[in-house]
Write a protein that holds these residues in place. Sequence first.
Motif, PDB file in Angstrom:
ATOM      1  N   GLY A   1      -6.476  -0.256   3.739  1.00  0.00           N
ATOM      2  CA  GLY A   1      -6.160   0.385   5.006  1.00  0.00           C
ATOM      3  C   GLY A   1      -7.367   0.825   5.801  1.00  0.00           C
ATOM      4  N   ARG A   2      -8.514   0.206   5.516  1.00  0.00           N
ATOM      5  CA  ARG A   2      -9.716   0.541   6.277  1.00  0.00           C
ATOM      6  C   ARG A   2     -10.668  -0.649   6.225  1.00  0.00           C
TER       7      ARG A   2
ATOM      8  N   GLU B   1      -9.119  -5.311   3.335  1.00  0.00           N
ATOM      9  CA  GLU B   1      -8.913  -4.301   4.373  1.00  0.00           C
ATOM     10  C   GLU B   1      -7.428  -3.971   4.528  1.00  0.00           C
ATOM     11  N   ALA B   2      -6.555  -4.967   4.316  1.00  0.00           N
ATOM     12  CA  ALA B   2      -5.113  -4.687   4.341  1.00  0.00           C
ATOM     13  C   ALA B   2      -4.716  -3.823   3.152  1.00  0.00           C
TER      14      ALA B   2
ATOM     15  N   ARG C   1       0.852  -1.189   0.000  1.00  0.00           N
ATOM     16  CA  ARG C   1       0.000   0.000   0.000  1.00  0.00           C
ATOM     17  C   ARG C   1       0.881   1.230   0.000  1.00  0.00           C
TER      18      ARG C   1
ATOM     19  N   VAL D   1       2.915  -3.679   3.590  1.00  0.00           N
ATOM     20  CA  VAL D   1       2.207  -3.398   4.840  1.00  0.00           C
ATOM     21  C   VAL D   1       1.797  -4.656   5.588  1.00  0.00           C
TER      22      VAL D   1
END
Length: 497
Positions: free
Chosen positions: A243-244, A239-240, A219, A224
């Motif tokens: 980032g949400r 979601e990874a 990301r 990440v």
Amino acid sequence: MTAKDTSPILSLRQIRKSYGSLEVLHGVDLDVRAGEVVALLGENGAGKSTLSNIISGTVQPSSGDMTWQRAPYAPASPRAAMDAGVGMIHQELKLLPQLSIAENVFVGRYLTKGGRIDRQAMEERAHSGLQRLGLDISPRRLVDGLSTANQQLIEIAKALTLNAKLLILDEPTAALGGEETQLLFRQIERLKSEGVGIIYISHRLEEIRQITNRIVVMRDGAKVQEFDRGDVPVRTIVEAMVGRSLERMFPAIPTPQDQVTLEVRGLSSAFGSFRDINFAVKKGEVFGIAGLVGAGRTELVRAIAGADPISAGEILLHGKTVTPRSPIDAIRNGIVLVPEDRKLQGVVLDHSIAENIAYPNLKEIAQGGWITSQRLNTFADDYIGKFGVKGQGHQNAGELSGGNQQKVVLAKWLARKPQVVVLDEPTRGIDVGARSSIYELIMELASQGVTVIVVSSDLEEVLGVSNRIMVMAQGKQAGVLDRKDANDVSIMELATI
């Protein structure tokens, strides 16, 4: 290297890449072992392609170290990487249409015998590679005119002739249907058993679970997260990537109105790719079209949009026959097509975003027969904002990610306020975040009363966005399923009739 040796064949440590003052990769570490598939995932712009291009010698890193088979590795070119045993299959097709399949497979490295090109040997090896992928086609045939799916398989066969020890597959199934995808997966399993390491890039997250051993998520230019197995829930991966937390992949589907907008009666292709197709779509309905590659889906919607000729049948809009004989006929009647290949048919890559949005809307932009830069830019900026295009009007369309290019194509046609929007593979090669925004746009169109037809090879997608789904098989209409009756099993049963 022994079969029990689990040390990496490829190692990257603290790889960074900058363009001027902009750093796009931030100290990435990556290991790939022999006989494993590592999924490299992330949204468009996450850094996947830059990292892959560094490994394959297309781009040089700004700093960091790489080792290949325990020796320092710094390929100065794709050919140097290829000679070392590292091959990359790009998402964007790079075949030469006026050459034969065999010539494309060996372009730049023709086999010779006695100082002359050994065409027989090239054709035999190319044919062998094609057969391994289940493609029964003469290696002497020109690439020109082949389907996108077949061209993708040729790209893969090309890499298989390299006898590479590491393959980077960038969206290898983007143009493939279910059957071709499974053939590719079987080939990947065979390559794994032979000790070939594979870096696998895809936006089709469900297929990741089938073939990968590990998952690396990027990301914003950084690694990440890393999962040490492939069967990770899609929601966790998404979601990874973004980032949400995501509450749902697909938005709620509006209920269509009772009025029929588009009707197709007895439509048959002049090329024989489909025959006797009949359906009606209501105002505000999302009508999905599913089927295997070669079923005639793309050819059907091209005919509805006036791009391909028909031999029989008619198309009606609000009960009136409007059968288009050309794309301009369809456009004038309020039927627009967002094509499968956005780079070749959707946008003019070396023209600006503003110009691309303006081209179908010149009459609206013109004032007294004249088009000023101010009016053009104001018009384009309005739609760039409405569709969330991450770019400025003066930028060339070729500088955008696939998802943003698709938003430009949508913007230019929806600015005409069409009655029927036909989307052929609307999210092919597009990351999860961009896909979500396109799904929301589809639902917004439907809620406004626009009739939407969606062709997709992604079963999850066609099930997630459609009120009803028509399934095609071998050019025929196999059935139409209501949303409550449609699932991947019922669709595949009809698709394989």
